[in-house]
Design an enzyme around this catalytic site. Structure first.
Site, mmCIF file in Angstrom:
data_model
loop_
_atom_site.group_PDB
_atom_site.id
_atom_site.type_symbol
_atom_site.label_atom_id
_atom_site.label_comp_id
_atom_site.label_asym_id
_atom_site.label_seq_id
_atom_site.Cartn_x
_atom_site.Cartn_y
_atom_site.Cartn_z
ATOM 1 N N ALA A 51 0.830 -1.211 0.000
ATOM 2 C CA ALA A 51 0.000 0.000 0.000
ATOM 3 C C ALA A 51 0.862 1.257 0.000
ATOM 4 C CB ALA A 51 -0.939 0.002 1.206
ATOM 5 N N GLY A 55 1.823 1.619 -3.547
ATOM 6 C CA GLY A 55 0.633 1.902 -4.337
ATOM 7 C C GLY A 55 0.100 3.299 -4.122
ATOM 8 N N ASP A 56 0.188 3.799 -2.896
ATOM 9 C CA ASP A 56 -0.255 5.159 -2.586
ATOM 10 C C ASP A 56 0.503 6.169 -3.437
ATOM 11 O OD1 ASP A 56 -1.474 7.344 -1.014
ATOM 12 O OD2 ASP A 56 0.516 7.535 -0.123
ATOM 13 N N CYS A 57 1.792 6.000 -3.525
ATOM 14 C CA CYS A 57 2.637 6.912 -4.304
ATOM 15 C C CYS A 57 2.287 6.861 -5.789
ATOM 16 C CB CYS A 57 4.099 6.527 -4.091
ATOM 17 S SG CYS A 57 5.241 7.424 -5.132
ATOM 18 N N ASP A 61 -1.146 8.388 -6.425
ATOM 19 C CA ASP A 61 -1.028 9.827 -6.235
ATOM 20 C C ASP A 61 -0.393 10.484 -7.463
ATOM 21 O OD1 ASP A 61 0.761 12.292 -4.921
ATOM 22 O OD2 ASP A 61 -1.215 12.034 -4.003
#
Length: 163
Positions: free
Chosen positions: A29, A32-34, A37
């Site tokens: 995560a 994946g967040d990066c 974003d």
């Protein structure tokens, strides 16, 4: 599609393969967040040019836990995820986190974490086209909700989460 940029990135930074089966879903995560974003930032900059403060506010509506949770409900409701992708999503969603967003429910935060874990997993397993496809579907869905309602809000009929 040519994914030379991803290969160059990994080569120049001397990045090693990550065992996604044993890596914590929260680490997936984190990656994946990066990636999500970045996709949203580029989408917002190219579709809603303006001063950086306004651009950032627009970006925030697409990357918050509520929006990411909405994306997962949409993707699951559309039946576009494979069994493997659902498994990765569930691992991320079910992982206990020490914190959660103050602006979302715990359920939304966990679903958002599952979405981010899925994006991170697809990137680390070099399934770039699939990763970009799911990001694009999600961003398009969020934009459609915003266009229809003036905000990103849940459409109950769109969700058929079979967990």
């Amino acid at each position: 599609m040519d994914y030379e940029i991803f290969k160059l990135y990994k080569e120049k930074l001397n990045l090693k393969a990550v065992d996604v089966q044993t890596t914590s879903p929260l680490i997936l995560a984190y990656i994946g967040d990066c990636l999500y974003d970045l996709a949203v930032r580029e989408y917002v900059v190219s579709n809603f040019p303006g001063v950086v403060n306004a651009v950032n506010q627009k970006k925030t509506t697409f990357v918050c836990a509520h929006a990411q949770s909405e994306i997962m409900g949409f993707l699951i409701g559309q039946g576009v995820l494979t069994d493997e992708e659902m498994s990765v999503y569930r691992r991320g969603r079910n992982q206990k986190s020490a914190t959660h967003s103050k602006n979302s429910s715990i359920q939304e935060y966990r679903r958002a974490t599952g979405f981010e874990a899925l994006i991170g997993y697809l990137y680390l397993t070099e399934q770039y086209e699939r990763m970009i496809d799911l990001e694009a579907r999600g961003i398009t869905h969020l934009q459609a909700l915003e266009d229809r309602y003036g905000e990103i809000r849940h459409e109950p009929a769109a969700e058929a989460e079979k967990e």
